[in-house]
Every structure is written in C-alpha cells, then in structure tokens.
Design a protein around this motif. Structure first.
Motif, short mmCIF file in Angstrom:
data_model
loop_
_atom_site.label_atom_id
_atom_site.label_comp_id
_atom_site.label_asym_id
_atom_site.label_seq_id
_atom_site.Cartn_x
_atom_site.Cartn_y
_atom_site.Cartn_z
N LEU A 63 -18.64 -32.01 -43.33
CA LEU A 63 -18.22 -31.08 -44.38
C LEU A 63 -18.28 -31.98 -45.90
CD1 LEU A 63 -14.73 -29.43 -42.89
CD2 LEU A 63 -17.44 -29.05 -42.63
N ASP A 64 -18.43 -31.09 -46.95
CA ASP A 64 -18.40 -31.53 -48.29
C ASP A 64 -16.93 -31.98 -48.45
OD1 ASP A 64 -20.93 -31.03 -48.92
OD2 ASP A 64 -20.43 -28.91 -49.28
N ARG A 65 -15.91 -31.44 -47.92
CA ARG A 65 -14.55 -31.70 -48.17
C ARG A 65 -13.99 -33.12 -47.89
NH1 ARG A 65 -9.01 -28.65 -45.53
NH2 ARG A 65 -7.56 -30.31 -45.97
N THR A 66 -13.29 -33.68 -48.62
CA THR A 66 -12.95 -35.07 -48.50
C THR A 66 -11.43 -35.24 -47.85
OG1 THR A 66 -12.50 -35.64 -50.75
CG2 THR A 66 -14.66 -36.36 -50.10
N ILE A 67 -11.13 -36.33 -47.38
CA ILE A 67 -9.95 -36.73 -46.95
C ILE A 67 -9.63 -38.12 -47.05
CG2 ILE A 67 -10.36 -37.05 -44.45
CD1 ILE A 67 -7.57 -35.23 -44.13
N VAL A 90 -9.27 -45.61 -47.28
CA VAL A 90 -10.59 -45.02 -47.80
C VAL A 90 -10.79 -43.57 -47.89
CG1 VAL A 90 -11.86 -47.12 -46.43
CG2 VAL A 90 -11.18 -44.78 -45.16
N GLU A 91 -11.47 -43.17 -48.66
CA GLU A 91 -11.79 -41.68 -48.78
C GLU A 91 -12.93 -41.29 -48.27
OE1 GLU A 91 -11.65 -38.24 -52.14
OE2 GLU A 91 -11.07 -40.28 -52.72
N LEU A 92 -13.30 -40.30 -47.21
CA LEU A 92 -14.31 -40.01 -46.53
C LEU A 92 -14.35 -38.60 -46.54
CD1 LEU A 92 -13.71 -40.17 -42.62
CD2 LEU A 92 -11.98 -40.99 -44.32
N ALA A 159 -12.79 -29.56 -37.27
CA ALA A 159 -12.12 -28.72 -36.92
C ALA A 159 -10.72 -28.66 -37.58
CB ALA A 159 -11.69 -28.73 -35.23
N ILE A 160 -10.19 -29.60 -37.96
CA ILE A 160 -8.92 -29.70 -38.65
C ILE A 160 -8.74 -28.53 -39.77
CG2 ILE A 160 -9.64 -31.14 -40.77
CD1 ILE A 160 -7.04 -32.83 -40.09
N ILE A 169 -3.80 -31.06 -44.95
CA ILE A 169 -3.39 -32.39 -45.08
C ILE A 169 -4.48 -33.06 -46.00
CG2 ILE A 169 -3.51 -34.46 -43.54
CD1 ILE A 169 -2.43 -32.89 -41.36
N SER A 170 -4.09 -33.76 -46.76
CA SER A 170 -5.03 -34.69 -47.91
C SER A 170 -4.99 -36.08 -47.44
CB SER A 170 -4.61 -34.34 -49.14
OG SER A 170 -3.37 -34.68 -49.22
N THR A 171 -4.02 -36.56 -46.78
CA THR A 171 -3.85 -38.02 -46.52
C THR A 171 -3.51 -38.18 -44.91
OG1 THR A 171 -3.56 -38.61 -48.84
CG2 THR A 171 -3.07 -40.24 -46.99
N ILE A 172 -4.08 -38.98 -44.43
CA ILE A 172 -3.75 -39.45 -43.02
C ILE A 172 -3.39 -40.75 -43.18
CG2 ILE A 172 -4.29 -39.59 -40.40
CD1 ILE A 172 -6.39 -37.11 -40.96
#
Length: 200
Positions: A63-67, A90-92, A159-160, A169-172
């Motif tokens: 996806l284009d969305r990052t986390i 890391v941001e991916l 699927a998240i 959720i923006s950070t794991i």
C-alpha cells in the motif's frame, strides 16, 4: 474360608480410586508439559497477546500508506548477554517486506545459551505483523566474547487497514526478551522479572 463381601467391595472401590487418582495425576503432568507449546501455537495463530504471525512468503500487495516499526530489546536475569537492535526504528509501506537485525554478544568468559520470546504492541497489531525469518524460539549458543547478527524479515499485512481496532495504528513496537536457556525449564520461570533493558 470365604472373604467378607463388604471387605471385598471396599477393596475394589479403593483400587478404583487409586487408579482414577493416578490417571488424573498423569494427565495433569502431560497437560503441564504441553501447555507452553500449545499456548505459543495459539498465540501465533490468533495474534493473541501481541504475538506475531509466522509466514513463508512475502506479501503480494504493498500500500501507499506507511507505518513505523520500533525495536525493543531485553535480557532477563541469569544471561550475561548484551542484546540490542541495529536500528531503533524503520518506516515502511504496509505490505513491504523489510529486513532488520539485532546484535547479541556474550559478555562472560564461558559459553552460554539463550532463547528469545517476543511480542508486539499495540496487541491489536499482532495478527498483522508477519515474520518470514526470525531467531525467536530457537536456542542460540555464544562462545565467550562472541557477537552474532540476528536478522528479522517481516512485513505488516495490508489487511490491518480493514480492522476497526487496528486501522489507526501508526507505530508498532517489536519487542524481544532473551532468557538463559535450560532444559526442562519450569513454566514459572517465564515470569522472572527482566533485569536489564538495552538501549542504543
């Protein structure tokens, strides 16, 4: 001379009680040995308690969305190791496969063996954090002063974004704790307090 019927009946009843108690004790011993692997399997399948998923292949959707994913490291008492992530975060893109590494060093003058457990927070993200390669739940032996690189290959399941509890959720945070490995380690040992948290 015949035996007293009451005594014969009582003896048979006592034998049945002994057999039943023995069977119960044996079954409880079996359940206690199976409890840890069964719980680990349950957590890995469901993501319960922030347990990540183990998969064999990469995601075919990115996806284009990052986390952001942050990495945490801990060493329980009794294991003379220094253990830390090479990168703190890391941001991916969601669905993108990424490899990161942890470093472990035996700071003692004898060979030691450790075994890692892991989880992710927030717990709702556990079902979507998919690891392709990981050093968790395998024994690692380090010689005196030895340092090794421990890679982790993972992706966050696209699927998240469809999960009402996890889509925002923006950070794991992926957290590992290394324990001193011992054969037949009692289940209660898992509850030993963590004595050291390594930081970069």
């Amino acid at each position: 001379m015949s035996s007293d019927p009451n005594e014969v009946t009582k003896t048979r009843a006592n034998k049945r009680v002994v057999v039943a108690c023995s069977a119960f004790v044996a079954s409880m011993i079996g359940v206690s040995y199976a409890a840890v692997p069964l719980y680990q399997l349950f957590c890995q399948v469901t993501g319960y308690g922030g347990t990540t998923q183990r998969v064999e292949q990469m995601s075919d959707t990115v996806l284009d969305r990052t986390i952001k994913v942050r990495f945490d490291s801990n060493v329980a008492g009794g294991l003379p190791w220094y253990f830390k992530p090479v990168q703190r975060e890391v941001e991916l893109r969601i669905g993108e496969t990424v490899q990161v590494s942890y470093t472990a060093m035996n700071t003692s003058d004898v060979a030691t063996t450790g075994q890692a457990t892991f989880n992710v927070t927030p717990m709702a993200a556990g079902a979507y954090f998919n690891k392709i390669q990981c050093f968790c739940f395998t024994e690692s032996e380090l010689k005196p002063g030895e340092t090794i690189d421990m890679p982790v290959v993972f992706f966050v399941d696209p699927a998240i974004v469809d999960d009402l509890d996890a889509k925002d959720i923006s950070t794991i945070t992926l957290s590992y704790t290394f324990f001193a490995h011992a054969s037949e380690k009692p289940v209660a040992a898992v509850a030993e307090p963590v004595q050291d948290r390594n930081t970069l």
